[in-house]
Design a protein around this motif. Structure first.
Motif, PDB file in Angstrom:
ATOM      1  N   HIS A   1      32.759  32.551  57.100  1.00 32.06           N
ATOM      2  CA  HIS A   1      34.022  33.201  57.432  1.00 32.06           C
ATOM      3  C   HIS A   1      34.164  34.399  56.513  1.00 32.06           C
ATOM      4  O   HIS A   1      34.526  34.264  55.350  1.00 32.06           O
ATOM      5  CB  HIS A   1      35.151  32.195  57.182  1.00 32.06           C
TER       6      HIS A   1
ATOM      7  N   GLU B   1      41.659  41.315  46.385  1.00 31.69           N
ATOM      8  CA  GLU B   1      42.191  41.980  47.569  1.00 31.69           C
ATOM      9  C   GLU B   1      43.362  42.790  47.034  1.00 31.69           C
ATOM     10  O   GLU B   1      44.433  42.251  46.766  1.00 31.69           O
ATOM     11  CB  GLU B   1      42.671  40.906  48.554  1.00 31.69           C
TER      12      GLU B   1
ATOM     13  N   LYS C   1      45.433  44.057  44.150  1.00 29.13           N
ATOM     14  CA  LYS C   1      45.586  43.412  42.842  1.00 29.13           C
ATOM     15  C   LYS C   1      45.560  41.888  42.967  1.00 29.13           C
ATOM     16  O   LYS C   1      45.538  41.183  41.961  1.00 29.13           O
ATOM     17  CB  LYS C   1      46.906  43.834  42.192  1.00 29.13           C
ATOM     18  N   GLY C   2      45.609  41.416  44.193  1.00 30.74           N
ATOM     19  CA  GLY C   2      45.620  39.978  44.418  1.00 30.74           C
ATOM     20  C   GLY C   2      44.230  39.384  44.279  1.00 30.74           C
ATOM     21  O   GLY C   2      43.217  40.090  44.331  1.00 30.74           O
ATOM     22  N   ILE C   3      44.184  38.087  44.114  1.00 29.48           N
ATOM     23  CA  ILE C   3      42.910  37.406  43.937  1.00 29.48           C
ATOM     24  C   ILE C   3      42.930  36.138  44.770  1.00 29.48           C
ATOM     25  O   ILE C   3      43.929  35.438  44.846  1.00 29.48           O
ATOM     26  CB  ILE C   3      42.660  37.143  42.430  1.00 29.48           C
ATOM     27  N   ARG C   4      41.820  35.908  45.458  1.00 27.63           N
ATOM     28  CA  ARG C   4      41.660  34.717  46.272  1.00 27.63           C
ATOM     29  C   ARG C   4      40.523  33.962  45.620  1.00 27.63           C
ATOM     30  O   ARG C   4      39.384  34.446  45.597  1.00 27.63           O
ATOM     31  CB  ARG C   4      41.253  35.164  47.662  1.00 27.63           C
TER      32      ARG C   4
ATOM     33  N   PHE D   1      38.300  30.326  44.838  1.00 32.64           N
ATOM     34  CA  PHE D   1      37.902  28.989  45.286  1.00 32.64           C
ATOM     35  C   PHE D   1      37.089  28.353  44.170  1.00 32.64           C
ATOM     36  O   PHE D   1      36.173  28.983  43.646  1.00 32.64           O
ATOM     37  CB  PHE D   1      37.046  29.081  46.556  1.00 32.64           C
ATOM     38  N   HIS D   2      37.427  27.126  43.824  1.00 33.02           N
ATOM     39  CA  HIS D   2      36.716  26.401  42.777  1.00 33.02           C
ATOM     40  C   HIS D   2      36.373  25.019  43.298  1.00 33.02           C
ATOM     41  O   HIS D   2      37.215  24.364  43.894  1.00 33.02           O
ATOM     42  CB  HIS D   2      37.588  26.230  41.530  1.00 33.02           C
TER      43      HIS D   2
ATOM     44  N   ARG E   1      43.273  23.747  42.015  1.00 33.58           N
ATOM     45  CA  ARG E   1      42.548  24.281  43.160  1.00 33.58           C
ATOM     46  C   ARG E   1      43.600  24.976  44.005  1.00 33.58           C
ATOM     47  O   ARG E   1      44.496  24.317  44.527  1.00 33.58           O
ATOM     48  CB  ARG E   1      41.963  23.105  43.931  1.00 33.58           C
ATOM     49  N   ALA E   2      43.512  26.291  44.091  1.00 38.63           N
ATOM     50  CA  ALA E   2      44.572  27.034  44.764  1.00 38.63           C
ATOM     51  C   ALA E   2      44.012  27.806  45.938  1.00 38.63           C
ATOM     52  O   ALA E   2      42.883  28.292  45.889  1.00 38.63           O
ATOM     53  CB  ALA E   2      45.250  27.983  43.784  1.00 38.63           C
TER      54      ALA E   2
ATOM     55  N   LYS F   1      53.385  39.087  32.690  1.00 41.56           N
ATOM     56  CA  LYS F   1      53.772  40.212  33.549  1.00 41.56           C
ATOM     57  C   LYS F   1      53.425  39.874  34.998  1.00 41.56           C
ATOM     58  O   LYS F   1      52.379  39.277  35.265  1.00 41.56           O
ATOM     59  CB  LYS F   1      52.998  41.471  33.147  1.00 41.56           C
ATOM     60  N   PRO F   2      54.295  40.275  35.931  1.00 40.20           N
ATOM     61  CA  PRO F   2      53.958  40.021  37.338  1.00 40.20           C
ATOM     62  C   PRO F   2      52.798  40.899  37.806  1.00 40.20           C
ATOM     63  O   PRO F   2      52.666  42.043  37.372  1.00 40.20           O
ATOM     64  CB  PRO F   2      55.248  40.372  38.085  1.00 40.20           C
ATOM     65  N   VAL F   3      51.969  40.326  38.663  1.00 36.02           N
ATOM     66  CA  VAL F   3      50.872  41.078  39.281  1.00 36.02           C
ATOM     67  C   VAL F   3      51.394  41.747  40.561  1.00 36.02           C
ATOM     68  O   VAL F   3      51.028  42.873  40.875  1.00 36.02           O
ATOM     69  CB  VAL F   3      49.680  40.146  39.592  1.00 36.02           C
TER      70      VAL F   3
ATOM     71  N   ARG G   1      50.111  30.664  36.017  1.00 36.74           N
ATOM     72  CA  ARG G   1      49.903  31.229  34.680  1.00 36.74           C
ATOM     73  C   ARG G   1      49.562  30.098  33.715  1.00 36.74           C
ATOM     74  O   ARG G   1      49.980  28.966  33.928  1.00 36.74           O
ATOM     75  CB  ARG G   1      51.159  31.944  34.156  1.00 36.74           C
TER      76      ARG G   1
ATOM     77  N   ARG H   1      42.932  34.855  34.130  1.00 38.38           N
ATOM     78  CA  ARG H   1      44.151  35.022  33.312  1.00 38.38           C
ATOM     79  C   ARG H   1      44.767  36.367  33.634  1.00 38.38           C
ATOM     80  O   ARG H   1      44.082  37.295  34.042  1.00 38.38           O
ATOM     81  CB  ARG H   1      43.819  34.994  31.808  1.00 38.38           C
ATOM     82  N   GLU H   2      46.064  36.480  33.371  1.00 38.37           N
ATOM     83  CA  GLU H   2      46.770  37.741  33.617  1.00 38.37           C
ATOM     84  C   GLU H   2      46.898  38.551  32.327  1.00 38.37           C
ATOM     85  O   GLU H   2      47.231  38.017  31.274  1.00 38.37           O
ATOM     86  CB  GLU H   2      48.156  37.432  34.208  1.00 38.37           C
TER      87      GLU H   2
ATOM     88  N   ILE I   1      35.188  37.078  54.125  1.00 36.68           N
ATOM     89  CA  ILE I   1      36.349  37.529  53.375  1.00 36.68           C
ATOM     90  C   ILE I   1      35.957  38.873  52.779  1.00 36.68           C
ATOM     91  O   ILE I   1      35.003  38.962  52.025  1.00 36.68           O
ATOM     92  CB  ILE I   1      36.725  36.526  52.262  1.00 36.68           C
TER      93      ILE I   1
ATOM     94  N   PHE J   1      37.673  36.565  44.943  1.00 38.94           N
ATOM     95  CA  PHE J   1      37.671  37.790  45.737  1.00 38.94           C
ATOM     96  C   PHE J   1      38.928  38.573  45.395  1.00 38.94           C
ATOM     97  O   PHE J   1      40.025  38.041  45.551  1.00 38.94           O
ATOM     98  CB  PHE J   1      37.762  37.476  47.237  1.00 38.94           C
TER      99      PHE J   1
ATOM    100  N   LEU K   1      48.321  39.698  49.271  1.00 39.33           N
ATOM    101  CA  LEU K   1      47.810  38.537  48.551  1.00 39.33           C
ATOM    102  C   LEU K   1      48.535  38.306  47.225  1.00 39.33           C
ATOM    103  O   LEU K   1      48.883  37.166  46.891  1.00 39.33           O
ATOM    104  CB  LEU K   1      46.301  38.716  48.332  1.00 39.33           C
ATOM    105  N   GLU K   2      48.776  39.403  46.466  1.00 33.44           N
ATOM    106  CA  GLU K   2      49.374  39.207  45.137  1.00 33.44           C
ATOM    107  C   GLU K   2      50.846  38.791  45.205  1.00 33.44           C
ATOM    108  O   GLU K   2      51.408  38.390  44.187  1.00 33.44           O
ATOM    109  CB  GLU K   2      49.196  40.454  44.247  1.00 33.44           C
TER     110      GLU K   2
ATOM    111  N   GLY L   1      49.695  42.665  33.842  1.00 30.88           N
ATOM    112  CA  GLY L   1      50.044  42.525  35.254  1.00 30.88           C
ATOM    113  C   GLY L   1      48.846  42.631  36.170  1.00 30.88           C
ATOM    114  O   GLY L   1      48.989  42.917  37.358  1.00 30.88           O
ATOM    115  N   TYR L   2      47.647  42.381  35.627  1.00 32.29           N
ATOM    116  CA  TYR L   2      46.421  42.317  36.432  1.00 32.29           C
ATOM    117  C   TYR L   2      45.790  40.942  36.245  1.00 32.29           C
ATOM    118  O   TYR L   2      45.835  40.377  35.153  1.00 32.29           O
ATOM    119  CB  TYR L   2      45.415  43.400  35.987  1.00 32.29           C
ATOM    120  N   SER L   3      45.200  40.422  37.314  1.00 28.70           N
ATOM    121  CA  SER L   3      44.488  39.147  37.220  1.00 28.70           C
ATOM    122  C   SER L   3      43.051  39.430  36.804  1.00 28.70           C
ATOM    123  O   SER L   3      42.305  40.073  37.540  1.00 28.70           O
ATOM    124  CB  SER L   3      44.474  38.448  38.588  1.00 28.70           C
TER     125      SER L   3
END
Lengths: 260, 260
Positions: free
Chosen positions: A67, A42, A44-47, A49-50, B47-48, B124-126, B96, A96-97, A69, A40, B88-89, A100-102
């Motif tokens: 829940h 959010e 630039k962030g990413i949440r 689940f694996h 698993r994060a 690069k930082p996100v 990485r 992967r980044e 999201i 997901f 989030l980011e 500066g983007y995931s």
């Protein structure tokens, strides 16, 4: 073969309804028992689940189903393993980044052994799948051609389309890819999409005994596109992508794009 | 300031007990309300979970507390924001890929503005934190000096220690870092660790009304080290790291390492 699920929206939207349908295919109504994952965005962030366990029995999948999201871009995948063991590092989506983007990536299909002959430069696979290898190669190509994030995504889209065509020449390559704002959907054999917007109606899942009245859940300005390997609902008009077709979604809408 | 929690074990071990203690500090007994995250290694896979909401109210944190995820290496962090918005980011641990391994990193402390002058090459930082910037720089340095994964980690450890010393010269830099097998713990101001092994006894959390009898949970061969900003239990003998000290843990045990 695996199942893909993607979403692009113009307002933060939960994917509980579509995810419920996909999850049933993970060992319930489908044979895809070899793990599942979801990313997901959010901002630039990413949440992410694996889980290498079947989604229909997963406690974490239950949590996501129940829940909400909310996100603008989602990429999800349930796996039926062909290349690579069933383990966490082989579970999509891969991330992967770049710039500066995931970037998140999920693949449905199978590529032949030639994929492993392609040279890799910046990105190396952690697991052993053809899918993650293809993702590393694809990001390498993007990075080599676009060292910086371009302002306009037209050229980038054409370039990604060309790379996808090259990958399709090695087997079956249905793909979802995103960097947080744009959702790239490429079809080699099976991929469908559907845009929901006002006036919203009811939708019934094929795989689960569940109906949602989107009218109750949305405002008139909401635009939400769902992309899936097979249409998830029985009573809506899904568009099937053609083989070799790439569609880019931004804020819920398909963008114009000329094939390379 | 934030709180760090790490684990290294020789058998897959859950961190529910220690995580319960840490979680209470996320807006419960502590001021660290600005998000939390945890990374569990499973083989080379990771698993994060990341959540910008306080851990003491998080549904996902509840799930991790109640649903044992077994792992050999864990890195966790709860955040009290200083540099960078709560989003989030900006939520640790950051991840990485290098050498086909997923590196996870969490930082407690604050670095001054000079950190942002260090040149970045591959990574690069996100987000906008000093922490993620420092991680990108650190991985860049490792990648430049060790283009391939070395067989022996002694030189690598010395090199990481040197880089950490350089970062410490810019502020407070307590750090946990791993590539899946080794857990690097570097102390600038506050970091303690404890190795549990047979004969196991009882432990009582400082922050939560919880006691565990590890005797019931373990075999005689289990070795588990927990690293935390502050000791999590009141009735065990924790070792405090000195300022400038790096300790590497592998399969639950602290490794010999000569300071650079």
């Amino acid at each position: 073969m695996c199942e893909l699920l993607g979403m692009s929206a113009n307002v933060p939207t939960d994917i509980c309804f579509s995810f419920s349908g996909l999850m049933q295919r993970g060992g319930g109504t489908g044979p895809h028992r070899d793990g599942w994952g979801i990313a997901f965005y959010e901002g630039k962030g990413i949440r992410a689940f694996h889980d290498p366990a079947p989604s229909c029995h997963s406690v974490i999948a239950q949590l996501i189903k129940n829940h909400p999201i909310k996100s603008l871009v989602v990429i999800s995948h349930i796996r039926q393993a062909n290349v690579g063991l069933v383990c966490l590092e082989n579970t999509h989506p891969f991330i992967r980044e770049l710039w500066g983007y995931s970037w998140a990536f999920a693949h449905n299909g199978q590529l032949d052994k030639r994929i492993f002959d392609l040279p890799l430069i910046f990105y190396k696979p952690v697991g052993s799948t053809d899918s993650e290898y293809a993702f590393c190669w694809l990001l390498d190509q993007i990075r080599l051609t676009f060292p910086e994030r371009p302002d306009n995504f037209d050229e980038l889209t054409t370039f990604i389309h060309q790379c996808c065509e090259q990958l399709r020449s090695m087997g079956v390559f249905n793909m979802l890819l995103s960097e947080s704002q744009y959702l790239f959907a490429y079809c080699s054999s099976k991929l469908s999409w559907l845009t929901r917007r006002a006036p919203f109606g009811e939708a019934s899942l094929k795989d689960d005994d569940l109906t949602v009245d989107f009218c109750q859940e949305t405002t008139n300005n909401d635009v939400v596109t769902v992309v899936a390997t097979e249409p998830l609902t029985a009573n809506e008009a899904w568009t099937r992508l053609n083989a070799g077709e790439l569609v880019v979604f931004h804020e819920g809408l398909a963008q114009d794009h000329r094939a390379p």
